[in-house]
Motif scaffolding. Sequence first.
Motif, PDB file in Angstrom:
ATOM      1  N   SER A   1      11.240   1.474   1.805  1.00  0.00           N
ATOM      2  CA  SER A   1      12.239   1.410   0.743  1.00  0.00           C
ATOM      3  C   SER A   1      11.599   1.392  -0.637  1.00  0.00           C
ATOM      4  N   MET A   2      10.319   1.020  -0.707  1.00  0.00           N
ATOM      5  CA  MET A   2       9.617   1.015  -1.984  1.00  0.00           C
ATOM      6  C   MET A   2       9.263   2.441  -2.398  1.00  0.00           C
ATOM      7  N   GLN A   3       9.228   2.666  -3.691  1.00  0.00           N
ATOM      8  CA  GLN A   3       8.750   3.962  -4.176  1.00  0.00           C
ATOM      9  C   GLN A   3       7.254   4.046  -3.938  1.00  0.00           C
ATOM     10  N   THR A   4       6.817   5.139  -3.337  1.00  0.00           N
ATOM     11  CA  THR A   4       5.398   5.311  -3.042  1.00  0.00           C
ATOM     12  C   THR A   4       4.870   6.587  -3.692  1.00  0.00           C
ATOM     13  N   THR A   5       3.545   6.624  -3.841  1.00  0.00           N
ATOM     14  CA  THR A   5       2.865   7.784  -4.409  1.00  0.00           C
ATOM     15  C   THR A   5       1.872   8.315  -3.386  1.00  0.00           C
ATOM     16  N   ALA A   6       1.909   9.591  -3.089  1.00  0.00           N
ATOM     17  CA  ALA A   6       0.942  10.193  -2.179  1.00  0.00           C
ATOM     18  C   ALA A   6      -0.398  10.358  -2.890  1.00  0.00           C
ATOM     19  N   PRO A   7      -1.506  10.009  -2.239  1.00  0.00           N
ATOM     20  CA  PRO A   7      -2.810  10.194  -2.878  1.00  0.00           C
ATOM     21  C   PRO A   7      -3.039  11.621  -3.362  1.00  0.00           C
ATOM     22  N   GLY A   8      -2.578  12.602  -2.583  1.00  0.00           N
ATOM     23  CA  GLY A   8      -2.733  13.992  -2.996  1.00  0.00           C
ATOM     24  C   GLY A   8      -1.965  14.309  -4.263  1.00  0.00           C
ATOM     25  N   SER A   9      -0.799  13.711  -4.415  1.00  0.00           N
ATOM     26  CA  SER A   9      -0.009  13.917  -5.632  1.00  0.00           C
ATOM     27  C   SER A   9      -0.700  13.299  -6.833  1.00  0.00           C
ATOM     28  N   ALA A  10      -1.242  12.089  -6.648  1.00  0.00           N
ATOM     29  CA  ALA A  10      -1.977  11.448  -7.742  1.00  0.00           C
ATOM     30  C   ALA A  10      -3.167  12.298  -8.154  1.00  0.00           C
TER      31      ALA A  10
END
Length: 254
Positions: free
Chosen positions: A28-37
């Motif tokens: 449910s938390m907003q997450t960031t993909a390492p590849g996107s970062a």
Amino acid sequence: MPKKMSPFGTGLAAALVAALTLTLSGCSMQTTAPGSARRDAASDAKGSFGQVDCRRAKCIALTFDAGPAKDTPHLLDVLKEKKVPATFFLLGRDHVLKHPGTVRRIEAEGHEVANHTWTHEILTDREPDEIRAELEKTQRAIERITGKKPRLMRPPQGRTDDTVSGICAELGLSQILWSATAKDYSTNDSALIRKRILDQAGRDGIILLHDIYPGTVPAVPGIIDALKDRGYTFVTVPQLMAPAEPEPGTVYRP
């Protein structure tokens, strides 16, 4: 059939199975993909890619939770022989304090040393002062041994929320989840552990294993060899997202 074992006790092992299933089915938390970062930082021409450019290499990160323990030195021998860096999310009270030499060796051999709390408490069930203590105690213990404070943490059972994220931001800790798990807390069958990881492995993925269970370390050589044969390059979690730097408080998940 292999006997199930857990150093945390059968009750917690059962809770871990349920929680990991819930976590991996949707966060449910907003997450960031390492590849996107990585892509965002690269497009801004910021930072350095370091030794591996994961835009071009087929990268994957190998991570180990809840150690160090008696089998960790052998695991380090395997990683050294195969020239594979890993990320170790260490438990404080019963692991870091009991195995300071192993913690020192993890750091000295180029692996990423990270925080997995002091006693494996579920942080979302705790008050803010308790959450902070779980993380700060481990930060201090690791810093006394290695001279460095970790910059990454993994919340037990992958459970996090806004309160946990805010405290992590204050302490300079990024939160790291995963994309592949062997559920090695539920089996000592090394062949099954290997198969589960290979079935789930993907580019820019993060593999979750535990170096505290008897079936896990014997499975690691086969996992490494098979993934190398598939063209993967093993990197630490920070290297996976380079040139981006892990952002404190952010939840990263492939």
